[in-house]
Design a protein around this motif. Sequence first.
Motif, PDB file in Angstrom:
ATOM      1  N   LEU A 138      39.088  41.843  45.133  1.00 40.42           N
ATOM      2  CA  LEU A 138      39.394  43.137  44.528  1.00 40.42           C
ATOM      3  C   LEU A 138      40.197  43.946  45.532  1.00 40.42           C
ATOM      4  O   LEU A 138      39.792  44.085  46.692  1.00 40.42           O
ATOM      5  CB  LEU A 138      38.108  43.881  44.166  1.00 40.42           C
ATOM      6  CG  LEU A 138      38.284  45.277  43.563  1.00 40.42           C
ATOM      7  CD1 LEU A 138      38.979  45.195  42.214  1.00 40.42           C
ATOM      8  CD2 LEU A 138      36.937  45.977  43.435  1.00 40.42           C
ATOM      9  N   GLY A 163      41.255  40.837  41.115  1.00 40.11           N
ATOM     10  CA  GLY A 163      41.096  42.127  40.468  1.00 40.11           C
ATOM     11  C   GLY A 163      41.901  43.182  41.191  1.00 40.11           C
ATOM     12  O   GLY A 163      41.921  43.221  42.427  1.00 40.11           O
ATOM     13  N   SER A 223      42.500  47.283  41.665  1.00 44.16           N
ATOM     14  CA  SER A 223      41.876  48.590  41.478  1.00 44.16           C
ATOM     15  C   SER A 223      42.961  49.611  41.154  1.00 44.16           C
ATOM     16  O   SER A 223      43.863  49.842  41.954  1.00 44.16           O
ATOM     17  CB  SER A 223      41.125  48.994  42.751  1.00 44.16           C
ATOM     18  OG  SER A 223      40.585  50.295  42.621  1.00 44.16           O
TER      19      SER A 223
END
Length: 358
Positions: free
Chosen positions: A163, A188, A190
């Motif tokens: 992430l 992922g 953010s």
Amino acid sequence: MRWNTQSVAEPLSGPDDGTPAQPPLLSLAGALRTVRTPEFQGITFHEVAAKSALNKVPPASSMPFRWTVNPYRGCSHACVYCFARNTHTYLDLDAGLDFDRQLVVKVNVGEVLRSEVSKRSWAREHVALGTNTDPYQRAEGRYALMPGIIRALADSGTPFSILTKGTLLARDVPLLKSAATQVPIGAGISLAVLDPELQAALEPGTPSPAARLRLVSRLREAGLPCGVMAMPILPWLTDSEEHLDALMGSLAQAGATGVTAAALHLRPGTREWFMGWLARTHPRLVGRYRRLYSKGAYAPSEYRAWLGRRVAAAKARHGFGRGFERDEAFAHRDADVVAAGRPAAREPALVPGQDALF
């Protein structure tokens, strides 16, 4: 102190680039040297040799993984809302500017991790990266620790997820594609704020929203799943229908395979730093935030339920299902989101009209 688990196994150092270095300035076991360099104006790197790389998540945690790796401590992204700020106080540093500018670098993390995941006792459980500080913050451009971490996990058969807000991840896309042939992986990004002016004020050390949207598309074009963590959503700043609709529309256009969103929470250390920023930039909201967060770190359940309904509606309008639940948040499975042909996203409104509710 957690850093007492660090020790020097051999004389290590960071990049051999001729950068002037000093003896360690922090009293950390395993400290090697302190580095300042013109390319990172205002940043001090404290290089340490780590004894361990894998961190076990406490059993009481609700996180959907049991192991993490954090190559850096502190983060030059300097997000004013970062929940990890208070961890810097464990190093006798402050949760404000020190967190942004005094960075601890585990220069041998890749080698140590490879040793740990090569043990017969290692059960090849999922490992999450980016759960505390960002592994692709600017320091990664200097130290290049992530390729060694990715290779160690993939070669050992350990599934993992990353992430990040950092577009430096694009450097490692070929490596991630290769790793995906060995183990399940997740990527992922953010991204919770589309307005570039607000984003620059909240996250002054991060790539722009447009750059992160391009990174989502780059990962999808490479055949990798890419979920988005739209967190935190900020009351009266980014929780309007207009902003959430624009955000979900932009993420769908970029090809995101899922989105999860949640409201801001303000833990000690973060609370003081964020409220100071709010007083300087949006003073009329200070009283509202004090009332909304008067009972603790989390917004009231009524607000969270209200926000959840608003987020769900925005996701549905742009083809995201109600899935991407908590146990999927770091797996980033492909939700078969079709992004082609979406209308252009509208500019977000910064102040929602929810005074009657909260």
